[in-house]
Design an enzyme around this catalytic site. Structure first.
Site, PDB file in Angstrom:
ATOM      1  N   HIS A 300      32.785 119.463  68.774  1.00 38.74           N
ATOM      2  CA  HIS A 300      31.519 120.158  68.534  1.00 38.74           C
ATOM      3  C   HIS A 300      30.570 119.236  67.769  1.00 38.74           C
ATOM      4  O   HIS A 300      29.824 118.469  68.361  1.00 38.74           O
ATOM      5  CB  HIS A 300      31.796 121.455  67.767  1.00 38.74           C
ATOM      6  CG  HIS A 300      30.644 122.401  67.692  1.00 38.74           C
ATOM      7  ND1 HIS A 300      29.439 122.193  68.325  1.00 38.74           N
ATOM      8  CD2 HIS A 300      30.501 123.586  67.027  1.00 38.74           C
ATOM      9  CE1 HIS A 300      28.632 123.209  68.073  1.00 38.74           C
ATOM     10  NE2 HIS A 300      29.238 124.062  67.275  1.00 38.74           N
ATOM     11  N   HIS A 339      28.415 118.580  79.406  1.00 37.25           N
ATOM     12  CA  HIS A 339      28.304 119.624  78.406  1.00 37.25           C
ATOM     13  C   HIS A 339      29.027 120.836  78.951  1.00 37.25           C
ATOM     14  O   HIS A 339      28.995 121.111  80.147  1.00 37.25           O
ATOM     15  CB  HIS A 339      26.824 119.948  78.131  1.00 37.25           C
ATOM     16  CG  HIS A 339      26.594 120.816  76.934  1.00 37.25           C
ATOM     17  ND1 HIS A 339      26.719 122.180  76.970  1.00 37.25           N
ATOM     18  CD2 HIS A 339      26.238 120.486  75.660  1.00 37.25           C
ATOM     19  CE1 HIS A 339      26.441 122.671  75.767  1.00 37.25           C
ATOM     20  NE2 HIS A 339      26.151 121.676  74.960  1.00 37.25           N
ATOM     21  N   ASP A 395      23.420 114.277  72.651  1.00 41.55           N
ATOM     22  CA  ASP A 395      24.160 113.423  71.722  1.00 41.55           C
ATOM     23  C   ASP A 395      24.159 111.972  72.182  1.00 41.55           C
ATOM     24  O   ASP A 395      24.182 111.054  71.368  1.00 41.55           O
ATOM     25  CB  ASP A 395      25.607 113.916  71.585  1.00 41.55           C
ATOM     26  CG  ASP A 395      25.677 115.292  70.952  1.00 41.55           C
ATOM     27  OD1 ASP A 395      25.132 115.435  69.852  1.00 41.55           O
ATOM     28  OD2 ASP A 395      26.256 116.203  71.552  1.00 41.55           O
TER      29      ASP A 395
END
Length: 477
Positions: A300, A339, A395
């Protein structure tokens, strides 16, 4: 044979082949209630385990919440296939361009963009509540010099709740008050919620800055007045006694944009943890601490740190082809692509790339950027990744590179995720407290596959089972 039922357009007709009965389940907002399946029962088959509870109705098995909706929410909508994200109806890219983190926080929590006067009140209260009690210094100094900042921050949120007994339903006296401190929707109840929201958002940056400075062996800095939310955060982290010190405005703005982008992402693991914990009517500080602990996990909140470590391990663009082949052979892990929910490109990633360009003008370009671009190019043109729909997520595209360029240590990256996410956690918590019908404690079912009822065996008569039981370990000292 069960009675025939005429199916309406907004219902699901289910035929139980065990009993030949037919059931009609209402469809609302393209969803069906899981509790409707409790009516679908049958007599146990001969020899069937009692623990299956067949006569008590069907249970819905969904490991990891792959297709289970647990809330009706007005906060965030993510179109996983199209890649769009709406915060209370507003496209996130529009908010990133025109809004600020605290203005977006108001939107997420209260459901509308604030007027100028409303925003002034909200910002004023948040910043006013950024100061921490002086005794907290001793708490932070009690951690080892090498303690992970997320461990410190998680502990600090729980510790913070010990100062505010009026925010703890368990300490409010007799039973009705215990249940209604945050749930009755009265002016007093809403004001109590607002106060905790101000405190948690305001103090999140202060706690994070203290976690950073205790690791650096520096004195703590009192939150300054007259600066923005992210400006105050950078000041508390970096001020070393310089006269008239102010953070770089480009970096201050960049961090605000990143905070806005990370404020909420629907019911992810940490938001769900906050709701699960909050459903027991615990104080919000404990619920936020639980969410912070969930975010600490490498699946996470540790993703952008993992991207940087991956890029460091690759080293240079020349090594990208070999790394790609190692990933395809499952010898290496590709971080920052794909994702659980967003299938195609995340719209936040484009905003982050633009922000990165602005930051690199101030800090200089990170040498890992060329490696990141080469990896992106190689993966997006490789059939292996195209078939698996592995596009770069937020990210991957420079979040970690921006943080690295700004001088944040790698293990502080999850903290920079947690601080803005406090806003989303509180928005979901507040929504649950005020939901129609009140709060019901979250208590999922299980499918029991253990032993059926058996007789107790005295210790001298027990036979060891191979491969089970604790093993002795080596001891130091």
């Amino acid at each position: 044979m069960g009675k025939a039922i005429t199916s309406s357009q907004n219902s699901l007709t289910v035929r139980d082949n065990r009993t030949s009965k037919t059931y009609e389940i209402v469809i609302e907002d393209n969803s069906i209630p899981a509790t409707a399946f409790k009516a679908i029962s049958a007599a146990p088959e001969e020899g069937e385990r009692e623990e299956n509870e067949t006569s008590k109705g069907l249970r819905v098995s969904d490991k990891g919440f792959l297709n289970t909706a647990v809330m009706r929410s007005q906060i965030t909508y993510i179109d996983g296939e199209a890649g769009g994200t709406l915060l209370s109806g507003y496209p996130i890219e529009q908010l990133a361009l025109h809004s600020t983190h605290l203005e977006t926080a108001y939107l997420l929590i209260y459901g509308s963009l604030p007027t100028k006067s409303q925003l002034e009140v909200f910002q004023g209260e948040v910043m006013h509540h950024s100061v921490i009690h002086t005794e907290a210094e001793q708490f932070f100094r009690s951690f080892r010099y090498d303690a992970h900042p997320m461990a410190i921050l998680t502990s600090a949120f729980a510790y913070l709740g010990s100062y505010y007994s009026e925010a703890n339903p368990s300490l409010q006296g007799f039973y009705p008050i215990l249940h209604s401190l945050f749930t009755k929707g009265s002016p007093e109840s809403l004001a109590a919620m607002d106060k905790q929201i101000y405190r948690l958002i305001g103090k999140a940056t202060t706690l994070a800055a203290m976690a950073y400075r205790v690791r650096q062996g520096r004195d703590f800095v009192t939150p300054p007045t007259g600066l923005s939310y992210t400006g105050s955060f950078l000041y508390q982290m970096d001020h070393l006694g310089q006269e008239n010190y102010k953070p770089n405005p480009v970096l201050e703005k960049a961090l605000d944009v990143l905070f806005l982008l990370h404020a909420d992402h629907e019911l992810n693991a940490s938001a769900t943890t906050v709701l699960q914990t909050g459903s027991s009517l615990v104080d919000p500080y404990s619920a936020i601490a639980a969410g912070c602990a969930s975010l600490y996990g490498p699946l996470h909140g540790g993703a952008n740190e993992a991207v940087i470590r991956m890029l460091i391990s690759i080293g240079s663009p020349a090594n990208v082809p070999a790394f790609i082949e190692a990933v395809k052979k499952r010898e290496k892990v590709l971080s920052g692509f794909g994702h659980r929910f967003v299938i195609f490109s995340d719209p936040r990633s484009f905003i982050v790339r633009k922000t990165a360009d602005e930051v690199f003008k101030v800090t200089g370009k990170d040498e890992l950027l060329e490696t990141a671009m080469a990896l992106h190019e190689a993966a997006m043109n490789d059939e292996y990744f195209i078939k698996r729909k592995l596009a770069p997520n937020v990210d991957f595209w420079c979040v970690g590179l921006i943080y690295r360029a700004m001088g944040f240590p790698l293990d502080f990256f999850p903290v920079l995720f947690a601080v803005p996410r406090v806003v989303g956690w509180l928005a979901h918590w507040r929504q649950m407290m005020l939901q129609p019908g009140g709060v019901k404690i979250w208590r999922p079912r299980q499918i029991y596959i253990g032993s059926s009822k058996r007789a107790y065996v005295p210790i001298d008569d027990r036979i060891p089972i191979n491969g089970q039981g604790p093993k002795p370990i080596s001891h130091s000292g």
